[in-house]
Motif scaffolding. Structure first.
Motif, PDB file in Angstrom:
ATOM      1  N   GLY A  50      -9.213  25.660 -39.820  1.00 56.19           N
ATOM      2  CA  GLY A  50      -8.573  26.210 -38.628  1.00 56.19           C
ATOM      3  C   GLY A  50      -8.027  25.153 -37.695  1.00 56.19           C
ATOM      4  O   GLY A  50      -7.134  25.424 -36.891  1.00 56.19           O
ATOM      5  N   ASP A  88     -17.216  37.082 -39.549  1.00 53.04           N
ATOM      6  CA  ASP A  88     -16.181  37.750 -38.773  1.00 53.04           C
ATOM      7  C   ASP A  88     -14.880  37.747 -39.566  1.00 53.04           C
ATOM      8  O   ASP A  88     -14.624  36.844 -40.372  1.00 53.04           O
ATOM      9  N   ARG A 104     -11.732  37.109 -39.091  1.00 52.63           N
ATOM     10  CA  ARG A 104     -10.772  36.003 -39.027  1.00 52.63           C
ATOM     11  C   ARG A 104     -11.172  34.864 -39.961  1.00 52.63           C
ATOM     12  O   ARG A 104     -10.350  34.381 -40.742  1.00 52.63           O
ATOM     13  N   ARG A 105     -12.420  34.443 -39.888  1.00 57.54           N
ATOM     14  CA  ARG A 105     -12.867  33.361 -40.758  1.00 57.54           C
ATOM     15  C   ARG A 105     -12.932  33.810 -42.210  1.00 57.54           C
ATOM     16  O   ARG A 105     -12.608  33.033 -43.119  1.00 57.54           O
ATOM     17  N   VAL A 146     -11.008  35.885 -43.760  1.00 64.64           N
ATOM     18  CA  VAL A 146      -9.655  35.877 -44.334  1.00 64.64           C
ATOM     19  C   VAL A 146      -9.262  34.463 -44.744  1.00 64.64           C
ATOM     20  O   VAL A 146      -8.725  34.232 -45.833  1.00 64.64           O
TER      21      VAL A 146
END
Length: 328
Positions: A268, A305, A307-308, A310
């Motif tokens: 990220g 979660d 977002r992570r 994905v």
């Protein structure tokens, strides 16, 4: 007899070393020694350390002829240490006066293998208290019990070697040594090994006497070069050693979930890496995901979660590249 040995590596921290050394002087006792390890600094740090040997009671200067990294510098200090208890400090951080005497009294009263302490994170002028993620304080606990649960921050997620004090018997068992050559995340295999193999520990309340300086330009956390990718080597070691533990089935979900979270964090933030390093980060991270126990990985991704999850699922689907498993 030396009661406490403090190992303090330094590398090109001439701006901050005086603060660390003044704080050591404010912690000095006749039965304390401070092992100042110069990891082949090329700025004004060596001269500052030479003066410190004359000015700081108990200071001993050790020097590497070539730069070998934080893990090896700490090991150099451990090899020279004579104390019944051991502690660590980094050369760009500092201590409150009398901090070590306070922690020493605590660990001696409890008689446990090691203790962990809160610390103060310093980013510019900002200060924030960082607490050990363990609820029970002031009593001896079983370190292995503090590894879980897998889905919450626990004691192994607070890996800072300098946030605590350690009895020499741990060094005699080889539990305090760091993996030579690891240039970042060197404390991750170390903290996991401590919690799997030590017999007792405690968390000290009300002793946040270490001031951890964030945002230092020379720190590896601020540098986006190939050395940052040593976190993959570090967590591969965590998974390998945890996989050999008698309770591997119980502990592996935590190890895998933590590894995944760290991979997601680095990917990220890949825009701060040099382009060639960013490409290696993605390729090596994808290879790391394929090396994990796939059933444990699937459960970890399902519990993270979105977002992570994905980001990690995309990495997992990347085609395997020749040489992707070769790490720095």
């Amino acid at each position: 007899m030396v009661k406490l040995s403090v190992v303090v590596p330094f590398f090109n921290v001439q701006r901050y070393a005086p603060d660390a050394l003044r704080s050591l002087r404010a912690n000095a006792r006749d039965d304390f020694e401070f092992l100042l390890v110069d990891d082949c600094s090329t700025d004004g740090t060596p001269e500052i350390l030479r003066r410190a040997v004359r000015e700081v009671p108990g200071a001993v200067l050790l020097r590497h002829e070539r730069n070998r990294g934080l893990a090896t510098a700490r090991n150099t200090g451990l090899d020279a240490a004579r104390g019944e208890y051991l502690a660590f400090l980094d050369g760009d951080d500092w201590l409150a006066p009398g901090h070590y005497a306070q922690v020493l009294s605590f660990i001696e009263d409890l008689g446990c293998d090691f203790v962990r302490t809160d610390h103060v994170r310093c980013t510019g002028r900002e200060r924030s208290l960082q607490r050990v993620p363990v609820g029970r304080r002031g009593e001896a606990l079983r370190p292995r019990d503090a590894i879980l649960p897998a889905d919450r921050s626990t004691s192994v997620d607070y890996p800072y070697a300098w946030a605590g004090m350690y009895h020499r018997r741990l060094a005699e068992r080889g539990l305090l040594r760091f993996t030579d050559g690891l240039r970042t995340a060197e404390d991750r295999p170390w903290i996991w090994r401590l919690h799997r193999e030590a017999e007792s520990f405690a968390v000290a309340g009300g002793m946040p006497g270490i001031f951890y300086r964030r945002g230092v330009a020379s720190s590896l956390t601020q540098i986006g070069d190939i050395r940052q990718l040593d976190f993959i080597r570090a967590f591969d070691q965590v998974l390998e050693e945890t996989g050999n533990d008698p309770e591997a089935d119980l502990l592996m979900p935590k190890a895998v979930r933590t590894y995944c979270a760290i991979i997601a964090h680095h990917v990220g933030a890949s825009d701060r890496y040099e382009p060639v390093v960013a490409r290696k980060l993605r390729a090596w991270s994808a290879a790391a995901l394929r090396r994990m126990p796939q059933d444990v990985l699937a459960d970890a991704l399902d519990g993270m979660d979105p977002r992570r999850a994905v980001v990690l699922r995309r990495l997992r689907r990347r085609p395997a590249l020749v040489g992707a498993g070769v790490r720095a």
